[in-house]
Scaffold this active site. Structure first.
Site, short mmCIF file in Angstrom:
data_model
loop_
_atom_site.label_atom_id
_atom_site.label_comp_id
_atom_site.label_asym_id
_atom_site.label_seq_id
_atom_site.Cartn_x
_atom_site.Cartn_y
_atom_site.Cartn_z
N SER A 1 8.74 -5.70 14.71
CA SER A 1 10.18 -5.73 14.46
C SER A 1 10.98 -5.90 15.74
O SER A 1 12.20 -6.04 15.69
CB SER A 1 10.62 -4.43 13.77
OG SER A 1 10.28 -3.31 14.57
N GLY A 2 10.32 -5.90 16.90
CA GLY A 2 10.99 -6.05 18.18
C GLY A 2 9.98 -6.31 19.28
O GLY A 2 8.78 -6.47 19.02
N SER B 1 8.72 -4.39 21.68
CA SER B 1 7.67 -3.40 21.93
C SER B 1 6.55 -3.51 20.91
O SER B 1 5.36 -3.46 21.27
CB SER B 1 8.26 -1.99 21.93
OG SER B 1 8.86 -1.69 20.69
N SER C 1 3.69 1.15 10.87
CA SER C 1 3.90 2.57 11.14
C SER C 1 4.47 3.35 9.96
O SER C 1 4.70 4.55 10.07
CB SER C 1 4.81 2.75 12.36
OG SER C 1 6.03 2.05 12.19
N GLY C 2 4.71 2.68 8.82
CA GLY C 2 4.93 3.39 7.57
C GLY C 2 6.34 3.83 7.27
O GLY C 2 7.28 3.60 8.03
N GLU C 3 6.48 4.49 6.10
CA GLU C 3 7.75 5.02 5.63
C GLU C 3 7.54 6.44 5.10
O GLU C 3 6.50 6.76 4.53
CB GLU C 3 8.33 4.17 4.49
CG GLU C 3 8.40 2.69 4.76
CD GLU C 3 7.20 1.97 4.21
OE1 GLU C 3 6.44 2.55 3.40
OE2 GLU C 3 6.99 0.82 4.61
N ASN D 1 6.18 7.17 1.44
CA ASN D 1 4.76 7.17 1.06
C ASN D 1 3.92 8.18 1.84
O ASN D 1 2.86 8.59 1.36
CB ASN D 1 4.18 5.78 1.28
CG ASN D 1 4.95 4.73 0.52
OD1 ASN D 1 5.03 4.77 -0.69
ND2 ASN D 1 5.55 3.79 1.25
N ASP E 1 0.87 -1.18 0.00
CA ASP E 1 0.00 0.00 0.00
C ASP E 1 0.91 1.24 0.00
O ASP E 1 1.19 1.81 1.05
CB ASP E 1 -0.90 -0.04 1.24
CG ASP E 1 -1.89 1.11 1.28
OD1 ASP E 1 -1.87 1.96 0.36
OD2 ASP E 1 -2.70 1.17 2.23
N HIS E 2 1.37 1.63 -1.20
CA HIS E 2 2.36 2.69 -1.33
C HIS E 2 1.84 3.83 -2.21
O HIS E 2 0.96 3.63 -3.03
CB HIS E 2 3.64 2.14 -1.96
CG HIS E 2 4.48 1.35 -1.01
ND1 HIS E 2 5.80 1.07 -1.25
CD2 HIS E 2 4.19 0.79 0.20
CE1 HIS E 2 6.30 0.36 -0.24
NE2 HIS E 2 5.34 0.19 0.64
#
Length: 308
Positions: A164-165, A167, A97-99, A102, A29-30
């Protein structure tokens, strides 16, 4: 990959993938492609709606949608429910949480801590709306004076949250129904389960099948060399040109070491098996290179899928 094919082609490939025997489809979804040479980036939700209507069996997942900048969380809940209705309950909402790539198209990219806090607020908004609640919400970043989703599938749309971790694994266990991860990391999945998570585990592995391994290696270098950057880098670079500049010293052999290339089914099976062995319940196979999708799907039906 919406970055390497246009919208009509994506719908066609989805239909062919279902016919070939794939059990589920994931879609990026970009707003932009990672690299200009990929050449595409249609609006994912229009394509998802078309795919939902054009298929009948295959499950669907957004991989993944960012609900903190480009989309308001309340709108994400509405469109996820709509695709859930169109697909008759076959859709899972993947969230992350996105980049910057985008999301900066609608304004400045927030600091990483703000992004994490915004993401948790978004989950607090989306989950009750998907469950059919009438919501009033006032947060630090988002306000919902009053909202309700009027068209919903019989069962609520599940949420799969990228981790990714520890949290993010704990966040997924608290708010989500499943998890998404891009590495075959059993410890990461273990952290999700230790935090109380009990849903599906969605992974993704890139391959490049083709009769000529050298040609596949060139395609992978041209289209996929950005993937070797760390996620901290991928999350911050703003434009396809930035990814081109950041990867100008990446060699063809560097990318080929990370992505299985060529006609040998055993190499591709081994790449996928890493995710299976790590405990993933679902593994999405990305065929790198938009032009080779029809041939890949024919090969996958005959040689790859029977192995699993």
């Amino acid at each position: 990959m919406s970055e390497q094919s246009g919208p009509r082609e994506l719908v066609d490939y989805a239909i062919r993938a279902e016919a070939a025997g794939f059990g589920h489809l994931v879609m990026s979804d970009h707003y932009n492609p990672w690299l200009e040479s990929q050449g595409h980036s249609p609006y994912a939700w229009s394509v998802l709606g078309a795919v939902a209507h054009a298929t009948s069996r295959v499950e669907m997942l957004s991989y993944v949608t960012c609900p903190i900048r480009r989309y308001h969380p309340a709108v994400v809940a509405q469109k996820a429910s709509t695709v859930g209705v169109l697909s008759e309950g076959r859709f899972t909402l993947g969230l992350g949480s996105g980049e910057n790539l985008n999301e900066h198209v609608v304004g400045p990219w927030p600091h990483v801590q703000d992004r994490h806090d915004m993401f948790e607020e978004a989950l607090q908004i989306i989950r009750p709306l998907l469950a059919g609640e009438r919501l009033t919400y006032s947060g630090t970043f988002f306000d919902v004076p009053e909202a309700r989703i009027w068209d919903r599938p019989e069962a609520h749309v599940p949420m799969a949250i990228a981790i990714s971790g520890k949290s993010s694994a704990a966040l997924a266990a608290e708010y989500g129904d499943a998890v998404v991860a891009i590495e075959p990391d059993a410890d990461l999945l273990g952290a999700y389960r230790e935090a109380g998570g009990a849903g599906n585990h969605y992974g993704q592995v890139p391959i490049c099948w083709g009769p000529d391994e050298k040609a596949c290696r060139k395609v992978v270098h041209d289209q996929w060399r950005w993937s070797g950057l760390t996620w901290k880098v991928n999350a911050e670079l703003p434009e396809p040109e930035s990814f081109a500049a950041a990867t100008q010293t990446v060699r063809e052999e560097d990318v080929a070491e990370a992505v299985s290339c060529g006609p040998d089914v055993e190499k591709h099976v081994a790449a996928i098996q890493k995710f299976v062995d790590a405990g993933f319940s679902h593994v999405a196979v990305v065929q790198v290179g938009g032009d080779s999708q029809p041939e890949f799907l024919e090969w996958a039906e005959k040689e790859l899928l029977p192995r699993f």
